[in-house]
Design a protein around this motif. Structure first.
Motif, PDB file in Angstrom:
ATOM      1  N   PRO A  41     -24.764  41.109  26.108  1.00 53.97           N
ATOM      2  CA  PRO A  41     -26.259  41.236  25.524  1.00 53.97           C
ATOM      3  C   PRO A  41     -27.027  42.466  24.994  1.00 53.97           C
ATOM      4  N   SER A  42     -26.744  42.427  23.360  1.00 49.59           N
ATOM      5  CA  SER A  42     -28.140  43.172  23.361  1.00 49.59           C
ATOM      6  C   SER A  42     -29.284  43.306  22.238  1.00 49.59           C
ATOM      7  N   ILE A  43     -29.739  44.302  21.568  1.00 52.89           N
ATOM      8  CA  ILE A  43     -30.864  44.601  21.848  1.00 52.89           C
ATOM      9  C   ILE A  43     -31.251  43.700  20.488  1.00 52.89           C
ATOM     10  N   GLN A  44     -30.897  44.566  20.073  1.00 53.00           N
ATOM     11  CA  GLN A  44     -30.110  44.263  18.013  1.00 53.00           C
ATOM     12  C   GLN A  44     -29.916  42.999  18.104  1.00 53.00           C
ATOM     13  N   GLU A  45     -28.953  42.690  18.327  1.00 51.67           N
ATOM     14  CA  GLU A  45     -28.555  40.798  18.538  1.00 51.67           C
ATOM     15  C   GLU A  45     -29.436  40.227  18.899  1.00 51.67           C
ATOM     16  N   THR A  46     -30.178  40.101  19.991  1.00 48.01           N
ATOM     17  CA  THR A  46     -30.890  39.204  20.195  1.00 48.01           C
ATOM     18  C   THR A  46     -32.511  38.790  18.807  1.00 48.01           C
ATOM     19  N   VAL A  47     -32.928  40.286  18.330  1.00 48.18           N
ATOM     20  CA  VAL A  47     -33.738  40.592  17.548  1.00 48.18           C
ATOM     21  C   VAL A  47     -33.425  40.126  16.820  1.00 48.18           C
ATOM     22  N   GLU A  48     -31.816  39.488  15.899  1.00 49.21           N
ATOM     23  CA  GLU A  48     -31.102  38.878  15.226  1.00 49.21           C
ATOM     24  C   GLU A  48     -31.670  37.920  14.878  1.00 49.21           C
ATOM     25  N   LEU A  49     -30.946  37.162  16.041  1.00 51.40           N
ATOM     26  CA  LEU A  49     -31.402  36.241  16.145  1.00 51.40           C
ATOM     27  C   LEU A  49     -32.467  35.260  16.228  1.00 51.40           C
ATOM     28  N   ALA A  50     -33.864  35.380  16.460  1.00 50.12           N
ATOM     29  CA  ALA A  50     -34.448  35.522  16.800  1.00 50.12           C
ATOM     30  C   ALA A  50     -34.909  35.878  15.318  1.00 50.12           C
ATOM     31  N   LEU A  51     -34.727  36.224  14.644  1.00 49.73           N
ATOM     32  CA  LEU A  51     -35.378  36.171  12.870  1.00 49.73           C
ATOM     33  C   LEU A  51     -34.406  35.078  12.364  1.00 49.73           C
ATOM     34  N   ALA A  52     -33.241  34.835  12.610  1.00 48.93           N
ATOM     35  CA  ALA A  52     -32.692  33.678  12.145  1.00 48.93           C
ATOM     36  C   ALA A  52     -33.454  32.566  12.563  1.00 48.93           C
ATOM     37  N   LYS A  53     -34.101  32.287  13.437  1.00 44.11           N
ATOM     38  CA  LYS A  53     -34.341  30.865  13.463  1.00 44.11           C
ATOM     39  C   LYS A  53     -36.459  30.625  12.862  1.00 44.11           C
ATOM     40  N   ILE A  54     -36.608  32.303  11.806  1.00 43.21           N
ATOM     41  CA  ILE A  54     -37.771  32.593  11.523  1.00 43.21           C
ATOM     42  C   ILE A  54     -37.077  32.500   9.866  1.00 43.21           C
ATOM     43  N   LEU A  55     -36.174  32.787   9.672  1.00 39.38           N
ATOM     44  CA  LEU A  55     -35.524  33.180   8.177  1.00 39.38           C
ATOM     45  C   LEU A  55     -34.154  31.828   7.698  1.00 39.38           C
ATOM     46  N   GLY A  56     -34.411  31.085   8.758  1.00 37.04           N
ATOM     47  CA  GLY A  56     -33.637  30.104   8.547  1.00 37.04           C
ATOM     48  C   GLY A  56     -32.015  30.471   7.837  1.00 37.04           C
ATOM     49  N   GLN A  57     -31.791  32.212   8.248  1.00 38.11           N
ATOM     50  CA  GLN A  57     -30.535  33.081   8.039  1.00 38.11           C
ATOM     51  C   GLN A  57     -30.012  34.344   8.596  1.00 38.11           C
ATOM     52  N   ALA A  78     -37.287  49.386  13.179  1.00 37.13           N
ATOM     53  CA  ALA A  78     -36.184  48.869  12.733  1.00 37.13           C
ATOM     54  C   ALA A  78     -36.112  48.070  11.147  1.00 37.13           C
ATOM     55  N   VAL A  79     -35.460  48.239  10.110  1.00 35.70           N
ATOM     56  CA  VAL A  79     -35.433  47.470   9.429  1.00 35.70           C
ATOM     57  C   VAL A  79     -34.241  46.188   8.686  1.00 35.70           C
ATOM     58  N   PHE A  80     -34.564  45.754   8.071  1.00 35.58           N
ATOM     59  CA  PHE A  80     -34.019  44.622   7.412  1.00 35.58           C
ATOM     60  C   PHE A  80     -34.728  44.032   5.558  1.00 35.58           C
ATOM     61  N   ARG A  81     -34.289  43.775   5.335  1.00 35.94           N
ATOM     62  CA  ARG A  81     -33.678  43.623   4.216  1.00 35.94           C
ATOM     63  C   ARG A  81     -34.460  41.486   4.473  1.00 35.94           C
ATOM     64  N   THR A  82     -34.750  41.026   2.874  1.00 41.23           N
ATOM     65  CA  THR A  82     -35.198  39.626   2.956  1.00 41.23           C
ATOM     66  C   THR A  82     -35.713  39.189   2.085  1.00 41.23           C
ATOM     67  N   GLU A  83     -34.864  37.826   1.187  1.00 41.18           N
ATOM     68  CA  GLU A  83     -36.157  37.265   0.016  1.00 41.18           C
ATOM     69  C   GLU A  83     -36.803  36.659   0.664  1.00 41.18           C
ATOM     70  N   SER A  84     -36.798  36.324   1.666  1.00 35.24           N
ATOM     71  CA  SER A  84     -38.119  35.416   1.784  1.00 35.24           C
ATOM     72  C   SER A  84     -39.599  36.534   2.230  1.00 35.24           C
ATOM     73  N   THR A  85     -40.476  34.838   1.738  1.00 34.87           N
ATOM     74  CA  THR A  85     -42.034  35.625   1.420  1.00 34.87           C
ATOM     75  C   THR A  85     -43.102  35.797   2.473  1.00 34.87           C
ATOM     76  N   ILE A  86     -42.751  34.723   3.134  1.00 36.65           N
ATOM     77  CA  ILE A  86     -43.381  34.592   4.210  1.00 36.65           C
ATOM     78  C   ILE A  86     -44.443  35.715   5.098  1.00 36.65           C
ATOM     79  N   PRO A  87     -45.601  35.518   5.448  1.00 33.83           N
ATOM     80  CA  PRO A  87     -46.406  36.651   5.988  1.00 33.83           C
ATOM     81  C   PRO A  87     -45.709  37.474   6.839  1.00 33.83           C
ATOM     82  N   LEU A  88     -45.920  39.183   6.288  1.00 30.85           N
ATOM     83  CA  LEU A  88     -46.289  39.641   7.953  1.00 30.85           C
ATOM     84  C   LEU A  88     -45.728  39.247   8.947  1.00 30.85           C
ATOM     85  N   LYS A  89     -47.376  38.294   9.199  1.00 31.25           N
ATOM     86  CA  LYS A  89     -47.472  38.116  10.628  1.00 31.25           C
ATOM     87  C   LYS A  89     -46.891  37.321  10.988  1.00 31.25           C
TER      88      LYS A  89
END
Length: 262
Positions: A41-57, A78-89
């Motif tokens: 397991p890596s930090i990157q993969e773990t963070v990306e999978l957690a973000l996917a739960k919020i973003l749906g992708q 770390a940065v990522f790009r998204t179309e999501s309009t959910i609040p930063l919180k």
């Protein structure tokens, strides 16, 4: 005749992407490093999978650099790009709900589209921590290198001063380092002691693979009396990894801070 206006508006609507910068803190003990790999397991993969739960992708998260297996971070950008309009919180509280206890998002801000986490930093600061005492400390075992012999702090500080400036750090790079050039700029090296804990803070424009760990190992060898402080100057003038110090173990290293222009 049916109006084409609604369809034309829908077709030509602007495509909007947000660039989000996260500050991530983690204990790297149980991970194979930042970058996603096949051997664990890596930090990157773990963070990306957690973000996917919020973003749906799944989105790709790019950090300011790679930390090795067992290395920690107090504040990894770390940065990522998204179309999501959910609040930063939601990128803090929401994502943290899906992360293990040893990783946490500390903050999330929106940055300009051209922001680059890697390659755009003005400086980075790493801290290497040594537990200098005859008996090991169970409470510090995951975040420090246990060195039993009493170290000469003054000699280490004298040696550390030679690192400051732009030099060829070929004697302080790992054997499998893929960097094109071994020249790097070091802005400051500060060594402090509080009780049995000795910290080595290194600030510079960029680092080679294992560079800070080899710098720390060499300084410890100076503190042990194996090398004179001037030996560091010799390694920078005539680089030779075989004449350098040991590579300090990963658990003592933490990324403290990354500074960007402006």
């Amino acid at each position: 005749m049916r109006s084409l206006t609604p369809r034309l508006r829908e077709k030509t609507a602007p495509f909007f992407m947000r660039t989000i910068k996260l500050i991530i803190q983690y204990d790297g003990t149980n991970y194979c490093g930042w970058q996603e790999q096949t051997n664990g397991p890596s930090i990157q993969e773990t963070v990306e999978l957690a973000l996917a739960k919020i973003l749906g992708q799944r989105v790709r998260v790019q950090s300011s650099g790679r930390t090795d297996a067992g290395v920690h971070a107090v504040a990894m950008p770390a940065v990522f790009r998204t179309e999501s309009t959910i609040p930063l919180k939601a990128f803090v509280d929401g994502v943290n709900c899906h992360l293990p206890d040893d990783i946490a998002i500390q903050s999330a801000v929106e940055v300009p589209t051209g922001f680059r986490a890697i390659g755009g930093a003005r400086s980075k600061t790493y801290r290497y921590t040594i537990y200098n005492a005859p008996v090991r400390s169970p409470l510090n075992r995951r975040t420090s290198w246990h060195v039993r012999e009493q170290l000469d702090l003054q000699a280490m500080q004298q040696a550390a001063a030679y690192f400051v400036g732009e030099h060829d750090f070929a004697a302080f790079r790992g054997a499998n380092c893929s960097a094109v050039t071994s020249r790097r700029r070091i802005d400051a090296v500060q060594i402090n002691q509080s009780g049995p804990l000795i910290t080595i803070d290194v600030t510079g424009g960029g680092f080679l693979k294992y560079m800070v760990r080899i710098m720390a190992g060499t300084l410890v060898d100076v503190g042990r009396g194996r090398f004179a402080p001037e030996h560091v100057a010799g390694l920078l003038a005539e680089p030779d990894r075989q004449r350098g110090g040991v590579t300090a173990p990963p658990q003592g290293l933490s990324l403290l801070q990354v500074i960007y222009p402006g």
